[in-house]
Design a protein around this motif. Structure first.
Motif, PDB file in Angstrom:
ATOM      1  N   GLY A 108      50.077  10.004 119.375  1.00 55.02           N
ATOM      2  CA  GLY A 108      50.722  10.838 120.172  1.00 55.02           C
ATOM      3  C   GLY A 108      50.985  12.388 120.115  1.00 55.02           C
ATOM      4  N   ILE A 109      50.232  12.786 119.006  1.00 58.90           N
ATOM      5  CA  ILE A 109      50.150  14.097 118.643  1.00 58.90           C
ATOM      6  C   ILE A 109      48.758  14.651 119.064  1.00 58.90           C
ATOM      7  N   GLU A 110      48.907  16.039 119.588  1.00 57.85           N
ATOM      8  CA  GLU A 110      47.352  16.490 119.674  1.00 57.85           C
ATOM      9  C   GLU A 110      47.230  17.648 118.745  1.00 57.85           C
ATOM     10  N   LYS A 111      45.896  17.649 118.034  1.00 56.04           N
ATOM     11  CA  LYS A 111      45.647  18.718 117.069  1.00 56.04           C
ATOM     12  C   LYS A 111      44.424  19.451 117.345  1.00 56.04           C
ATOM     13  N   GLU A 112      44.398  20.904 116.861  1.00 59.65           N
ATOM     14  CA  GLU A 112      43.040  21.532 117.207  1.00 59.65           C
ATOM     15  C   GLU A 112      42.705  22.020 115.828  1.00 59.65           C
ATOM     16  N   PHE A 113      41.233  22.087 115.616  1.00 60.63           N
ATOM     17  CA  PHE A 113      40.922  22.307 114.235  1.00 60.63           C
ATOM     18  C   PHE A 113      39.467  23.007 114.608  1.00 60.63           C
ATOM     19  N   TYR A 114      39.190  24.335 113.997  1.00 60.12           N
ATOM     20  CA  TYR A 114      37.861  24.762 114.270  1.00 60.12           C
ATOM     21  C   TYR A 114      37.696  25.339 112.694  1.00 60.12           C
ATOM     22  N   LYS A 115      36.007  25.468 112.849  1.00 57.70           N
ATOM     23  CA  LYS A 115      35.581  25.983 111.382  1.00 57.70           C
ATOM     24  C   LYS A 115      34.180  26.726 111.585  1.00 57.70           C
ATOM     25  N   TYR A 116      33.944  27.852 110.865  1.00 58.51           N
ATOM     26  CA  TYR A 116      32.897  28.337 111.129  1.00 58.51           C
ATOM     27  C   TYR A 116      31.887  28.345 109.870  1.00 58.51           C
ATOM     28  N   GLY A 117      30.601  28.411 110.095  1.00 50.54           N
ATOM     29  CA  GLY A 117      29.749  28.397 108.790  1.00 50.54           C
ATOM     30  C   GLY A 117      28.275  29.125 108.794  1.00 50.54           C
ATOM     31  N   ASN A 118      27.802  29.448 107.969  1.00 52.98           N
ATOM     32  CA  ASN A 118      26.533  30.138 107.984  1.00 52.98           C
ATOM     33  C   ASN A 118      25.256  29.919 106.810  1.00 52.98           C
ATOM     34  N   ASP A 119      25.749  28.524 106.555  1.00 52.52           N
ATOM     35  CA  ASP A 119      24.754  28.130 105.387  1.00 52.52           C
ATOM     36  C   ASP A 119      23.158  28.316 105.960  1.00 52.52           C
ATOM     37  N   GLN A 120      22.413  28.921 105.236  1.00 53.88           N
ATOM     38  CA  GLN A 120      21.139  29.251 105.460  1.00 53.88           C
ATOM     39  C   GLN A 120      20.304  27.739 105.577  1.00 53.88           C
ATOM     40  N   ASN A 121      20.684  26.753 105.076  1.00 50.35           N
ATOM     41  CA  ASN A 121      19.942  25.509 105.148  1.00 50.35           C
ATOM     42  C   ASN A 121      20.175  24.959 106.422  1.00 50.35           C
ATOM     43  N   PHE A 122      21.043  25.213 107.393  1.00 47.89           N
ATOM     44  CA  PHE A 122      21.422  24.649 108.471  1.00 47.89           C
ATOM     45  C   PHE A 122      21.049  25.667 109.740  1.00 47.89           C
ATOM     46  N   LEU A 123      21.053  27.025 109.580  1.00 49.16           N
ATOM     47  CA  LEU A 123      20.852  27.809 110.697  1.00 49.16           C
ATOM     48  C   LEU A 123      19.755  27.644 111.742  1.00 49.16           C
ATOM     49  N   SER A 124      18.557  27.054 111.145  1.00 51.28           N
ATOM     50  CA  SER A 124      17.590  26.792 112.048  1.00 51.28           C
ATOM     51  C   SER A 124      17.812  25.726 113.151  1.00 51.28           C
ATOM     52  N   THR A 125      18.711  24.837 112.943  1.00 50.48           N
ATOM     53  CA  THR A 125      19.342  23.865 114.227  1.00 50.48           C
ATOM     54  C   THR A 125      20.518  24.546 114.994  1.00 50.48           C
ATOM     55  N   ARG A 126      20.787  25.691 114.859  1.00 50.35           N
ATOM     56  CA  ARG A 126      21.475  26.469 115.890  1.00 50.35           C
ATOM     57  C   ARG A 126      22.869  25.769 116.090  1.00 50.35           C
ATOM     58  N   ASN A 127      23.266  25.422 117.079  1.00 48.21           N
ATOM     59  CA  ASN A 127      24.642  24.808 117.445  1.00 48.21           C
ATOM     60  C   ASN A 127      24.725  23.301 116.993  1.00 48.21           C
ATOM     61  N   ILE A 128      23.716  22.870 116.655  1.00 49.52           N
ATOM     62  CA  ILE A 128      23.425  21.116 116.242  1.00 49.52           C
ATOM     63  C   ILE A 128      24.473  21.161 115.032  1.00 49.52           C
TER      64      ILE A 128
END
Length: 483
Positions: free
Chosen positions: A92-112
């Motif tokens: 019954g409760i709504e929650k909002e979470f967000y997180k950013y990152g810039n790990d070089q291992n993952f940047l090639s996948t862009r938004n994925i």
């Protein structure tokens, strides 16, 4: 046989929705310009096609066991940052979470990368809340297709996602619902806004986290088993396949090819991995793959061979253990046990000891399958020691009883056969150790009752505890044995 029920999902029509008859559906789409609709055999597939938002309906249920999560990812090419947005509806409760990152291992996948991390964070939230089920609403198709093995995991972030998904699947019933583009789904819109917010603010708004910094360890999952055995007889190949069937592994027979005269594969019970068994004309069996839990079963099977130690020495490169050194250490620990135990039981105990010297698979939520050799060895030892007192039962240990289902004791009518308190206590300790196997058996239908071992060091400690119990019990037995 009754006619199968159909569901008709109308995406574009007079009144979009799901209908259970063609007559009702036709009213919505007949002569409607650019109508879009499709029939399905399951209601969930129809909902997935429409991307129906069920989250708002769930808010009224106040159900602590059910989590609804909308996930999305974003990417800023200029800043080289990906963002994850998670919109949760739970109890019954709504929650909002967000997180950013810039790990070089993952940047090639862009938004994925953002999409995947958002999904993993949603799963972690559900796990921490002790929920039993989670509905994940997503718009990038890989979120489901990697999880259900429709797509192969090639990128680092996809491999991490699949491995971690298998772990969360042990705790949760996970449902996927794809949200179609341009449907203005409120939950998806909220998750997208949160993912963009993470990039814009370069901040995290989340009360928990997941670890993605062990990439090098996770890549070790790609290491293949490469184990070679010369079979004593071809029939052993069929017996080995039968063993996996008895142990409830998923087995697939494969077509023979070239000099390979028989083949099958076994699926891991833990991950999306397989172990392949290829028998050649010259009786050589080659075992390859990544299903390490299945490999432990094969290792126990070959412990009955008189040439078992030679087999292990031939495969030292794979095992990454000095077999001769381990054997010398093992002989010092077990000492005079050699004259009491059959060769197969000694090999089982040695297999368990060798596991303490081997590199374990990293990052698992449960390592309990590594306990199988010591538990089998303890079972065989108990039969052997009880048989010395003429109280063995080849089928079950009904000579033990309990009042609290925690501690087990020899029944009084059998104690008179032993007639020695120290020996009785030692045997009871062995059985109580062996009885722990029930706690670590995989029973997903009663998963709350199943204990997990998430630390490989605990496995090594338990194995050594079992070996020491066998040794101590035998020493006590010998010291108290009547001439």
């Amino acid at each position: 046989m009754g006619k199968k029920k159909k569901y008709y999902a109308v995406k574009k029509g007079r009144n979009p929705g799901i209908y259970e008859s063609w007559e009702e559906t036709r009213k919505q789409v007949d002569r409607f310009s650019d109508a879009e609709y499709k029939s399905f055999s399951s209601l969930e597939d129809a909902k997935e096609y429409l991307g129906i938002e069920r989250g708002k309906l769930e808010t009224a249920t106040n159900n602590p066991d059910k989590v609804v999560a909308y996930v999305d990812g974003s990417y800023d090419n200029k800043e080289k940052i990906y963002g994850s947005g998670i919109y949760i509806i739970h109890n019954g409760i709504e929650k909002e979470f967000y997180k950013y990152g810039n790990d070089q291992n993952f940047l090639s996948t862009r938004n994925i990368a953002g999409e995947i991390i958002a999904t993993l964070l949603a799963l972690e939230y559900a796990k921490k809340q002790n929920a039993k089920e989670i509905d994940i609403y997503y718009d990038y198709e890989g979120i489901k297709k990697w999880a259900v093995e429709e797509w192969k995991t090639k990128s680092d972030i996809a491999k991490i996602y699949k491995i971690k998904f298998e772990e969360y699947k042990e705790y949760l019933n996970i449902n996927f619902y794809k949200i179609e583009s341009h449907t203005n789904n409120p939950g998806n819109t909220k998750a997208d806004e949160l993912a963009r917010k993470a990039i814009e603010e370069k901040q995290n708004n989340i009360e928990f986290n997941i670890s993605l910094d062990n990439l090098d360890e996770i890549k070790k999952y790609d290491k293949n088993v490469n184990f070679k055995v010369v079979l004593e007889k071809k029939e052993d190949f069929n017996l080995l396949e039968k063993l996996y069937e008895i142990e409830n592994y998923e087995i697939t027979k494969l077509e023979s090819q070239g000099s390979v005269i028989s083949r099958f594969k076994v699926k891991s019970k833990m991950l999306n991995n397989y172990l392949f068994f290829n028998l050649y004309e010259n009786n050589v069996l080659l075992i390859q793959g990544k299903a390490y839990d299945a490999f432990v079963q094969a290792q126990m099977f070959f412990s009955k061979y008189g040439s078992y130690k030679e087999i292990l020495r031939l495969n030292e490169e794979f095992l990454k253990a000095n077999v001769e050194k381990a054997e010398n250490e093992f002989d010092l620990i077990t000492k005079n046990l050699s004259n009491f135990l059959q060769e197969e039981i000694k090999n089982l105990i040695f297999t368990a000891y060798l596991i303490t010297k081997q590199e374990k698979m990293p990052g698992l939520s449960d390592y309990s399958f590594y306990l199988m050799p010591i538990m089998r060895a303890m079972e065989a030892f108990l039969h052997a020691i009880l048989d010395e007192f003429k109280i063995d039962n080849p089928d079950k240990f009904d000579m033990f009883e309990t009042q609290d289902r925690i501690h087990y004791y020899l029944k009084n009518e059998y104690k008179k056969n032993i007639n020695n308190f120290d020996v009785e206590i030692a045997i009871e300790k062995c059985y109580n150790f062996y009885h722990k196997r029930h706690n670590f058996a995989h029973a997903k239908n009663k998963f709350a009752l199943t204990k997990l071992i998430d630390d490989p060091n605990k496995i090594d400690a338990m194995i050594m505890e079992g070996i020491q119990l066998i040794k101590d019990t035998y020493d006590i037995y010998i010291n108290n044995k009547k001439p």
